[in-house]
Write a protein that holds these residues in place. Structure first.
Motif, PDB file in Angstrom:
ATOM      1  N   CYS A  70     -88.694  59.044   0.421  1.00 13.40           N
ATOM      2  CA  CYS A  70     -88.043  58.647  -0.829  1.00 13.40           C
ATOM      3  C   CYS A  70     -87.971  57.137  -0.981  1.00 13.40           C
ATOM      4  O   CYS A  70     -88.125  56.379  -0.023  1.00 13.40           O
ATOM      5  CB  CYS A  70     -86.610  59.188  -0.858  1.00 13.40           C
ATOM      6  SG  CYS A  70     -86.464  60.976  -0.877  1.00 13.40           S
ATOM      7  N   GLN A  72     -85.294  55.024  -0.981  1.00 17.52           N
ATOM      8  CA  GLN A  72     -83.953  55.316  -0.479  1.00 17.52           C
ATOM      9  C   GLN A  72     -82.904  54.412  -1.105  1.00 17.52           C
ATOM     10  O   GLN A  72     -83.089  53.192  -1.211  1.00 17.52           O
ATOM     11  CB  GLN A  72     -83.956  55.220   1.045  1.00 17.52           C
ATOM     12  CG  GLN A  72     -84.850  56.279   1.675  1.00 17.52           C
ATOM     13  CD  GLN A  72     -85.032  56.174   3.175  1.00 17.52           C
ATOM     14  OE1 GLN A  72     -85.675  57.004   3.790  1.00 17.52           O
ATOM     15  NE2 GLN A  72     -84.488  55.141   3.788  1.00 17.52           N
ATOM     16  N   ARG A  89     -92.507  58.076  -5.043  1.00 20.84           N
ATOM     17  CA  ARG A  89     -91.296  57.875  -4.232  1.00 20.84           C
ATOM     18  C   ARG A  89     -90.071  58.093  -5.102  1.00 20.84           C
ATOM     19  O   ARG A  89     -89.520  57.152  -5.665  1.00 20.84           O
ATOM     20  CB  ARG A  89     -91.263  56.462  -3.644  1.00 20.84           C
ATOM     21  CG  ARG A  89     -92.247  56.206  -2.525  1.00 20.84           C
ATOM     22  CD  ARG A  89     -91.870  54.927  -1.783  1.00 20.84           C
ATOM     23  NE  ARG A  89     -91.849  53.758  -2.646  1.00 20.84           N
ATOM     24  CZ  ARG A  89     -91.137  52.651  -2.394  1.00 20.84           C
ATOM     25  NH1 ARG A  89     -90.360  52.583  -1.335  1.00 20.84           N
ATOM     26  NH2 ARG A  89     -91.189  51.617  -3.214  1.00 20.84           N
ATOM     27  N   VAL A  95     -85.146  64.734   2.183  1.00 18.35           N
ATOM     28  CA  VAL A  95     -86.338  65.491   1.790  1.00 18.35           C
ATOM     29  C   VAL A  95     -86.282  66.829   2.506  1.00 18.35           C
ATOM     30  O   VAL A  95     -86.150  66.879   3.733  1.00 18.35           O
ATOM     31  CB  VAL A  95     -87.642  64.764   2.150  1.00 18.35           C
ATOM     32  CG1 VAL A  95     -88.845  65.522   1.596  1.00 18.35           C
ATOM     33  CG2 VAL A  95     -87.643  63.332   1.656  1.00 18.35           C
TER      34      VAL A  95
END
Length: 256
Positions: A70, A72, A89, A95
């Motif tokens: 990701c 983040q 992303r 995840v």
């Protein structure tokens, strides 16, 4: 591909699950990022980061596009991956998948990576748990997302990977106050530091969040990112040294 990794004894024993807490070793980056920096958000050379990600994916025997991580944001948002994301992303910090074609990954450099598996339901997850995400619920949200795919909390096994240890994590009293405001019982994760300072037990706190979410088989691998320069990147260590940036480690899990 042969890369040095740290593994959890709990997760190693699970059938049909592969996992790795990668170190900083075995990549192509140089300078501050020496050498397996997988952080697309760092100021490292983009081509080097992509090669490092390809090497990590190769350790799992998959193409780089299958490594799902990701963008983040220190949130409590866990995303379900039904297929490889490629270069996409999405914003989040967890995840989760039940697909063999997907590697679930978390990036970190002192924050706690959490890998979780239910080998019976065949569901796995990776979460990035910094103090903020851990406090606001990323562990519980990741476990709930696994449940929605058929996993059972009683069958889940988890490991907290290399992260900053309590001995290295000195914080101010206002930091502790944030935790105590949420729950006075959180005082258990703080110890005295220098005058006016406290020391926060991040891995212990994350393990407590796993237990609170019903995941009772869990461990910390016992490695301190801040103290082990040769093996791990560390945000705090870079700050102490006045370095302008730092590499990002990868922790990942998949179904065999």
């Amino acid at each position: 591909m042969s890369l040095p990794v740290v593994q959890s004894e709990l997760l190693k024993g699970l059938p049909g699950v592969r996992h790795a807490f990668f170190t900083r070793q075995g990549g192509v980056s140089s300078g501050l990022f020496d050498s397996l920096n997988v952080g697309r958000g760092s100021s490292d050379e983009a081509a080097d980061v992509e090669e490092n990600r390809a090497r990590a994916a190769g350790w799992f025997g998959v193409m780089p596009d299958a490594l799902n991580t990701c963008y983040q944001i220190h949130s409590a948002r866990a995303l379900t991956a039904e297929a490889p994301w490629g270069r996409y992303r999405p914003e989040g910090d967890g995840v989760v998948t039940d697909q063999r074609s997907v590697v679930c990954g978390a990036l970190h450099a002192d924050c706690a990576p959490v890998l979780i598996a239910d080998p019976k339901a065949r569901v796995v997850a990776a979460a990035h748990a910094g103090w903020k995400g851990a406090l606001t619920g990323i562990v519980a949200e990741t476990v709930a997302a696994m449940e929605r795919l058929g996993a059972r909390r009683a069958d889940m096994v988890a490991a907290v990977g290399p992260c900053i240890s309590q001995a290295s994590y000195e914080v101010g009293e206002e930091f502790e106050a944030t935790f105590l405001e949420a729950d006075p019982a959180h005082a258990a994760w703080f110890a005295p530091g220098a005058p006016g300072k406290r020391q926060f037990d991040l891995p212990g706190f994350v393990l407590s969040r796993l237990a609170a979410a019903g995941v009772n088989r869990a461990e910390w691998v016992g490695r301190d990112t801040c103290a082990e320069d040769e093996l791990f990147y560390s945000n705090r260590r870079a700050f102490r040294r006045g370095e302008p940036d730092y590499g990002r480690l990868l922790s990942a899990i998949m179904l065999d």
